[in-house]
Design an enzyme around this catalytic site. Structure first.
Site, PDB file in Angstrom:
ATOM      1  N   GLU A 176       0.833  -1.205   0.000  1.00  9.64           N
ATOM      2  CA  GLU A 176       0.000   0.000   0.000  1.00  9.64           C
ATOM      3  C   GLU A 176       0.866   1.253   0.000  1.00  9.64           C
ATOM      4  O   GLU A 176       2.050   1.203   0.290  1.00  9.64           O
ATOM      5  CB  GLU A 176      -0.941   0.036   1.218  1.00  9.64           C
ATOM      6  CG  GLU A 176      -0.337  -0.417   2.529  1.00  9.64           C
ATOM      7  CD  GLU A 176       0.795   0.428   3.052  1.00  9.64           C
ATOM      8  OE1 GLU A 176       0.727   1.668   2.932  1.00  9.64           O
ATOM      9  OE2 GLU A 176       1.775  -0.143   3.571  1.00  9.64           O
ATOM     10  N   GLU A 319       4.494  -0.442   1.676  1.00  6.91           N
ATOM     11  CA  GLU A 319       4.620  -0.740   0.240  1.00  6.91           C
ATOM     12  C   GLU A 319       4.572  -2.236  -0.071  1.00  6.91           C
ATOM     13  O   GLU A 319       4.496  -2.622  -1.225  1.00  6.91           O
ATOM     14  CB  GLU A 319       5.928  -0.172  -0.353  1.00  6.91           C
ATOM     15  CG  GLU A 319       6.070   1.324  -0.240  1.00  6.91           C
ATOM     16  CD  GLU A 319       7.392   1.805  -0.833  1.00  6.91           C
ATOM     17  OE1 GLU A 319       8.114   0.986  -1.450  1.00  6.91           O
ATOM     18  OE2 GLU A 319       7.704   2.995  -0.673  1.00  6.91           O
TER      19      GLU A 319
END
Length: 539
Positions: A176, A319
């Site tokens: 994310e 991430e």
């Protein structure tokens, strides 16, 4: 029927038969049973997910990375401007972020999706534009999302999982990007774990003490405003969640529906997994925890989900980086079951080595937690009272200079059966590793932690001086607990309940004991909670 509903209805429990077969197979491989620790647990879970043993190696993998923005950044919960989300989205699309480097290293694809970015960016074919709305609303003022928006964002995640699996992915990694997204993540974890905001809220992308205090108060205010009901997972997500959190929850459900393992990254992914499992409890069987993370909410969520992290590298980037770093271990766990020789294959007589007998079958580990005088110690003693001789590990010093404490120790001694053996030590791991077969009662973990922090000088030295040694002592305890063949009951104190200690040492102890309890709860087979003399099982 909506995509969300059809996906929920299609998820099936993982195979108990394949799990049992994998556990039996581990005992036939050329190694002492349990000697590969969590790697064996992961391999067994992969077999349960695949429905057969040995499981296929989960490759190739796809990182599902979802980006979104958050209205709550207006409350000063992050030092970064919202525009960074779109800038990082472009950087990831160009292959320049940490997750791109790691994905190339492990041979994984990055499936990049805009599910709720608020600011403009140049169109890029490498970015899937599935924007549900331009960022969430400010959750301190109104619900972050409508129920329809939350569902649509979840369905973006489901579609991404389907697309990845149809393209050949056999393992999904969660990723994310979103400035301010640890605030809704902490709110979600607080709701589903029942812990206070202060216990699950961390610094995110670099908050200082003042900003952390603001962030905690913002979450407390949002929870007080919305009073989200954990039984209504979609309602919780709409009230205090985020668009990338919703997409990740859908990604988890999509992976479970497709029958592939899903490796969780950090606090955002863990909060999304709490949503997914609240909707479909069976989805928990498809989850693996990539890493422990620096955010306190990670360990709380993992304890709630019954997961143990594969690595602990102090990561707080997000991430999908932690999931990517864990993937080789996940794949190795499958290869162990597929490729390692059995004792029969190698012509080795199992257990014949004089210095390394085959351990006895694991008998179970139990954690009981509660406040002062809650009845937790009495319950633990009663649980083992009929087992015959017990090794009672007393972690408190007998010569403590406190009359009331000494009297409490005397009362504990008087209650113990005569055939119990008292061992006064802080080296609990050594007791668990011994070849004795008697059950073990450790009373208590919180005093053990206090003494270890004393030994390390944690109360008046910089964190850098004691953090690594404490991590080593904790890992020793957790490993011994996973591997012991003895029946073990650990007693610990519950901490927090939203109360903030007045002193720095009090806050340090609260935070460290909260983290330790969460890690123990993830490892133990059972967890019980004592309140006012009443003890109930919670895991």
């Amino acid at each position: 029927m909506s995509l969300l509903t059809s996906t929920v209805e299609s998820i099936r429990p993982v195979s108990a038969e394949a799990l049992a077969a994998a556990e039996a197979a581990q005992g036939r491989l050329t190694k002492p049973s349990g000697s590969l620790g969590l790697v064996e647990t992961v391999g067994n879970r992969l077999a349960a997910i695949a429905g057969g043993c040995p499981p296929p190696v989960p490759e190739p993998a796809t990182v599902g990375l979802f980006a979104g923005d958050h209205g709550v950044v207006a409350q000063g919960v992050t030092p970064w401007p919202q525009e960074v989300t779109a800038q990082m989205l472009a950087n990831i699309a160009a292959g320049g972020a940490a997750i791109n480097v790691l994905a190339r290293q492990i041979g994984a694809e990055v499936l990049l999706t805009d599910v709720g970015v608020a600011t403009n960016y140049a169109a890029d074919p490498r970015i899937r534009n599935r924007n549900v709305r331009l960022g969430t609303r400010d959750l301190t003022v109104e619900p972050a999302l409508t129920r329809d928006e939350a569902q649509r964002a979840m369905e973006v995640g489901i579609e991404a999982a389907r697309e990845a699996v149809e393209a050949g992915a056999r393992c999904l990694l969660t990723g994310e990007m979103g400035i301010g997204n640890t605030t809704p993540a902490s709110a979600l974890i607080a709701v589903f774990t029942g812990l206070g905001a202060a216990e699950v809220t961390g610094r995110g992308a670099g908050s200082d003490d003042a900003m952390l205090a603001t962030k905690t108060m913002v979450i407390q205010a949002a929870l007080a405003l919305h009073r989200p009901d954990p039984a209504d997972a979609l309602g919780v997500l709409a009230a205090v969640g985020g668009l990338e959190h919703a997409a990740l929850a859908g990604f988890v459900l999509g992976g479970a529906a497709a029958g592939v393992p899903v490796v969780l990254d950090g606090v955002i992914a863990c909060s999304a997994a709490c949503v997914a499992v609240a909707l479909v409890p069976e989805a928990a069987g498809y989850l693996l925890s990539g890493h422990a993370g620096a955010e306190p909410g990670v360990r709380a969520a993992l304890a709630h989900l019954g997961l143990s992290p594969l690595v602990d590298l102090g990561l707080r980037l997000g991430e999908g980086t932690g999931a990517a770093l864990a993937l080789p271990t996940v794949q190795a766990a499958a290869r162990i079951l597929r490729e390692m020789a059995t004792f029969d294959d190698a012509g080795i007589v199992a257990g014949a080595q004089e210095d390394e007998p085959v351990p006895a079958r694991r008998r179970g580990t139990v954690l009981v937690t509660g406040g002062a005088r809650s009845g937790k110690s009495r319950w633990a003693e009663d649980r083992l009272g009929s087992r015959g001789p017990v090794d009672y590990v007393a972690t408190s010093r007998a010569d403590v200079d406190d009359p009331e404490w000494r009297r409490r120790l005397e009362l504990h001694r008087e209650r113990r059966p005569e055939d119990w053996r008292t061992v006064e030590t802080t080296d609990v791991a050594d007791v668990l590793r011994s070849r004795e077969t008697a059950p073990v009662l450790v009373d208590c973990v919180s005093v053990w932690l206090t003494r270890v922090l004393d030994e390390l000088g944690a109360w008046d030295t910089a964190e850098d001086a004691w953090r690594a040694p404490l991590r080593h002592r904790t890992d020793e305890l957790l490993t011994a607990l996973r591997e012991t063949a003895r029946e073990v009951v650990l007693v610990t104190n519950e901490v927090g309940s939203g109360i903030v200690p007045a002193t720095a040492s009090g806050r340090l102890f609260r935070d460290e004991l909260g983290r330790l309890n969460a890690e123990l709860a993830a490892v133990c087979d059972e967890v019980w909670h004592a309140v006012a003399g009443i003890t109930r099982r919670i895991k």
